[in-house]
Design a protein around this motif. Structure first.
Motif, PDB file in Angstrom:
ATOM      1  N   GLY A   1     -18.951 -11.149 -41.218  1.00 40.23           N
ATOM      2  CA  GLY A   1     -18.499 -10.786 -42.555  1.00 40.23           C
ATOM      3  C   GLY A   1     -17.405  -9.735 -42.451  1.00 40.23           C
ATOM      4  N   ARG A   2     -16.913  -9.294 -43.626  1.00 36.29           N
ATOM      5  CA  ARG A   2     -15.895  -8.250 -43.595  1.00 36.29           C
ATOM      6  C   ARG A   2     -16.582  -6.935 -43.259  1.00 36.29           C
ATOM      7  NH1 ARG A   2     -12.225  -8.752 -48.833  1.00 36.29           N
ATOM      8  NH2 ARG A   2     -11.660 -10.870 -48.233  1.00 36.29           N
ATOM      9  N   GLN A   3     -16.074  -6.230 -42.293  1.00 36.99           N
ATOM     10  CA  GLN A   3     -16.750  -5.008 -41.856  1.00 36.99           C
ATOM     11  C   GLN A   3     -15.723  -3.935 -41.514  1.00 36.99           C
ATOM     12  OE1 GLN A   3     -18.889  -6.864 -38.568  1.00 36.99           O
ATOM     13  NE2 GLN A   3     -17.348  -6.232 -37.080  1.00 36.99           N
ATOM     14  N   ALA A   4     -16.208  -2.722 -41.372  1.00 31.73           N
ATOM     15  CA  ALA A   4     -15.310  -1.604 -41.086  1.00 31.73           C
ATOM     16  C   ALA A   4     -14.734  -1.744 -39.675  1.00 31.73           C
ATOM     17  CB  ALA A   4     -16.079  -0.293 -41.216  1.00 31.73           C
ATOM     18  N   LYS A   5     -13.504  -1.229 -39.501  1.00 28.79           N
ATOM     19  CA  LYS A   5     -12.828  -1.324 -38.198  1.00 28.79           C
ATOM     20  C   LYS A   5     -13.638  -0.685 -37.085  1.00 28.79           C
ATOM     21  CE  LYS A   5      -7.844  -1.810 -38.893  1.00 28.79           C
ATOM     22  NZ  LYS A   5      -7.324  -1.215 -40.154  1.00 28.79           N
ATOM     23  N   ASP A   6     -14.273   0.431 -37.393  1.00 26.46           N
ATOM     24  CA  ASP A   6     -15.020   1.107 -36.327  1.00 26.46           C
ATOM     25  C   ASP A   6     -16.245   0.291 -35.896  1.00 26.46           C
ATOM     26  OD1 ASP A   6     -16.115   1.747 -38.836  1.00 26.46           O
ATOM     27  OD2 ASP A   6     -17.173   3.465 -38.000  1.00 26.46           O
TER      28      ASP A   6
ATOM     29  N   ALA B   1     -25.763 -19.236 -26.602  1.00 27.61           N
ATOM     30  CA  ALA B   1     -26.583 -18.377 -27.465  1.00 27.61           C
ATOM     31  C   ALA B   1     -25.809 -17.115 -27.836  1.00 27.61           C
ATOM     32  CB  ALA B   1     -27.892 -18.020 -26.758  1.00 27.61           C
ATOM     33  N   VAL B   2     -25.767 -16.845 -29.142  1.00 31.88           N
ATOM     34  CA  VAL B   2     -25.001 -15.710 -29.674  1.00 31.88           C
ATOM     35  C   VAL B   2     -25.944 -14.796 -30.462  1.00 31.88           C
ATOM     36  CG1 VAL B   2     -23.054 -15.060 -31.149  1.00 31.88           C
ATOM     37  CG2 VAL B   2     -23.039 -17.295 -29.996  1.00 31.88           C
ATOM     38  N   LEU B   3     -25.933 -13.516 -30.152  1.00 35.27           N
ATOM     39  CA  LEU B   3     -26.731 -12.568 -30.935  1.00 35.27           C
ATOM     40  C   LEU B   3     -26.044 -12.371 -32.285  1.00 35.27           C
ATOM     41  CD1 LEU B   3     -29.164 -10.618 -31.054  1.00 35.27           C
ATOM     42  CD2 LEU B   3     -27.621  -8.844 -30.166  1.00 35.27           C
ATOM     43  N   ALA B   4     -26.747 -12.771 -33.366  1.00 38.25           N
ATOM     44  CA  ALA B   4     -26.141 -12.714 -34.703  1.00 38.25           C
ATOM     45  C   ALA B   4     -26.137 -11.289 -35.243  1.00 38.25           C
ATOM     46  CB  ALA B   4     -26.912 -13.626 -35.660  1.00 38.25           C
ATOM     47  N   HIS B   5     -25.106 -10.980 -36.017  1.00 37.44           N
ATOM     48  CA  HIS B   5     -24.957  -9.723 -36.770  1.00 37.44           C
ATOM     49  C   HIS B   5     -25.742  -8.538 -36.176  1.00 37.44           C
ATOM     50  CE1 HIS B   5     -28.637 -11.428 -38.471  1.00 37.44           C
ATOM     51  NE2 HIS B   5     -27.956 -12.362 -39.117  1.00 37.44           N
ATOM     52  N   PRO B   6     -25.332  -8.044 -35.005  1.00 41.44           N
ATOM     53  CA  PRO B   6     -26.107  -6.994 -34.313  1.00 41.44           C
ATOM     54  C   PRO B   6     -26.307  -5.717 -35.139  1.00 41.44           C
ATOM     55  CG  PRO B   6     -24.401  -7.864 -32.862  1.00 41.44           C
ATOM     56  CD  PRO B   6     -24.147  -8.438 -34.224  1.00 41.44           C
ATOM     57  N   LEU B   7     -25.410  -5.435 -36.073  1.00 43.24           N
ATOM     58  CA  LEU B   7     -25.550  -4.185 -36.825  1.00 43.24           C
ATOM     59  C   LEU B   7     -26.479  -4.320 -38.030  1.00 43.24           C
ATOM     60  CD1 LEU B   7     -21.891  -2.794 -36.648  1.00 43.24           C
ATOM     61  CD2 LEU B   7     -23.836  -2.322 -35.138  1.00 43.24           C
ATOM     62  N   HIS B   8     -26.898  -5.545 -38.349  1.00 39.58           N
ATOM     63  CA  HIS B   8     -27.808  -5.726 -39.496  1.00 39.58           C
ATOM     64  C   HIS B   8     -29.215  -5.232 -39.193  1.00 39.58           C
ATOM     65  CE1 HIS B   8     -25.518  -8.940 -41.983  1.00 39.58           C
ATOM     66  NE2 HIS B   8     -24.702  -8.072 -41.414  1.00 39.58           N
ATOM     67  N   TYR B   9     -29.525  -5.094 -37.913  1.00 47.11           N
ATOM     68  CA  TYR B   9     -30.906  -4.730 -37.569  1.00 47.11           C
ATOM     69  C   TYR B   9     -31.164  -3.236 -37.742  1.00 47.11           C
ATOM     70  CZ  TYR B   9     -30.123  -9.328 -35.588  1.00 47.11           C
ATOM     71  OH  TYR B   9     -29.758 -10.636 -35.434  1.00 47.11           O
ATOM     72  N   LYS B  10     -30.082  -2.506 -38.013  1.00 46.94           N
ATOM     73  CA  LYS B  10     -30.181  -1.068 -38.277  1.00 46.94           C
ATOM     74  C   LYS B  10     -30.921  -0.327 -37.152  1.00 46.94           C
ATOM     75  CE  LYS B  10     -29.417  -1.259 -43.199  1.00 46.94           C
ATOM     76  NZ  LYS B  10     -28.384  -2.225 -42.985  1.00 46.94           N
TER      77      LYS B  10
ATOM     78  N   LEU C   1     -18.673  -2.986 -31.581  1.00 49.47           N
ATOM     79  CA  LEU C   1     -19.248  -4.240 -31.073  1.00 49.47           C
ATOM     80  C   LEU C   1     -18.381  -4.843 -29.967  1.00 49.47           C
ATOM     81  CD1 LEU C   1     -20.492  -5.587 -34.506  1.00 49.47           C
ATOM     82  CD2 LEU C   1     -21.938  -4.953 -32.558  1.00 49.47           C
ATOM     83  N   ALA C   2     -17.063  -4.701 -30.095  1.00 45.88           N
ATOM     84  CA  ALA C   2     -16.161  -5.200 -29.040  1.00 45.88           C
ATOM     85  C   ALA C   2     -16.441  -4.446 -27.745  1.00 45.88           C
ATOM     86  CB  ALA C   2     -14.708  -5.033 -29.467  1.00 45.88           C
TER      87      ALA C   2
END
Ligand code: AMP
Ligand code: MN
Ligand code: MN
Ligand code: MN
Length: 283
Positions: free
Chosen positions: A220-225, A185-194, A230-231
């Protein structure tokens, strides 16, 4: 290694057939791929016998809609066993929820004066999973909005009148289905939830507690920061890292198959968890 573990075909809201998706991924140099249609595995099933000819490895995937409290969250299941009875029952439930949700969305849009949405969206969806993108097309085609983006911003997106969420199961339930089938199970696009940083951490704690194993460090393509943020979260919560374009259609270079960078070196790739399945080679 070029991995893309999040993509959509015509089985849900993608524009390419499963085979065309596979071919495009191969052309883009993808070596490890997952088709992760919303709440169904029909796209994967359609091509599972064909990926070997494309010099790549395809793992079974799905993107499940669920709720964390009152918030809509997406959980990707990777390396799932699509024949597992518990998962199959879960998918049947999700597909029924999509049909029922479509009726509720239609009722909301009718109240706004936009009639005929259900018929239009149902016909447009055909055999694929009906969803908000089909209602967005309806609103565009009938001239109620100028673009799909506007349809989401005004009527279908988070917090808007047509954002019907109550039929989705909770996050722990869908993680349970994925784990029962031997998947990850992978949490999808964690930053999309704002969410605020604090909320996001609370989500990740609950996700892990419920049996979640990885988060999408790249979506998707996202900013380095963003990648770094997320890392760091993956490391802090001892989770593996996934990467995916969330490809839906050609012509969106920021979501192109296999073209969204590489996981940072400190990440433990999610595919290191795939090795226990006999039918999946270690990538
Ligand atoms: P659903 O799965 O039916 O809840 O619909 C969600 C899907 O709508 C997402 O997976 C996206 O593909 C699409 N979507 C979300 N927001 C937008 C937007 N602003 N513009 C176009 N499509 C969107
Ligand atoms: Mn989608
Ligand atoms: Mn999603
Ligand atoms: Mn997706």
């Amino acid at each position: 290694m070029i991995a893309d573990l999040h993509s959509h075909s015509t089985a849900s809201d993608g524009e390419l057939t499963p085979l065309a998706l596979l071919q495009r991924a191969a052309q883009q140099g993808v070596e490890l791929m997952a088709i992760t249609d919303h709440d169904c595995v029909d796209g994967y099933q359609a091509v599972k016998a064909q990926w070997q000819q494309h010099h790549m490895q395809l793992v079974a995937g799905v993107e499940l809609s669920c709720l964390w409290g009152k918030r809509l969250v997406h959980v990707v299941g990777l390396n799932i066993d699509v024949d597992n009875p518990q998962l199959s029952a879960g998918l049947a439930q999700q597909q029924l929820a999509r049909k029922q949700r479509a009726k509720l969305i239609d009722a909301k849009l009718t109240k706004c004066g936009f009639t005929g949405g259900l018929l239009y969206a149902t016909e447009l969806a055909g055999d694929s999973q009906i969803g908000r993108p089909h209602f967005a097309r309806f609103l565009v085609e009938k001239g109620h909005v100028r673009s799909e983006n506007e349809a989401f911003n005004r009527y279908l997106g988070a917090g808007k009148v047509g954002d019907v969420k109550e039929l989705w199961p909770d996050m722990a339930t869908v993680i349970g289905w994925i784990n029962a089938s031997g998947g990850v199970a992978v949490l999808a696009h964690p930053l999309h939830y704002k969410m605020t940083a604090t909320k996001l951490k609370a989500l990740i704690v609950d996700f892990k507690q419920a049996g979640g194993a990885a988060i999408e460090v790249i979506s998707g393509r996202q900013a380095k920061d963003q990648t770094q943020q997320l890392a760091k979260l993956a490391q802090q919560f001892d989770l593996h890292a996934s990467i995916g374009s969330d490809f839906h259609k050609p012509g969106t270079p920021w979501r192109e198959l296999g073209q969204v960078g590489q996981l940072p070196a400190q990440c433990r790739p999610v595919w290191s968890l795939f090795s226990h399945r006999d039918d999946v080679e270690q990538a």
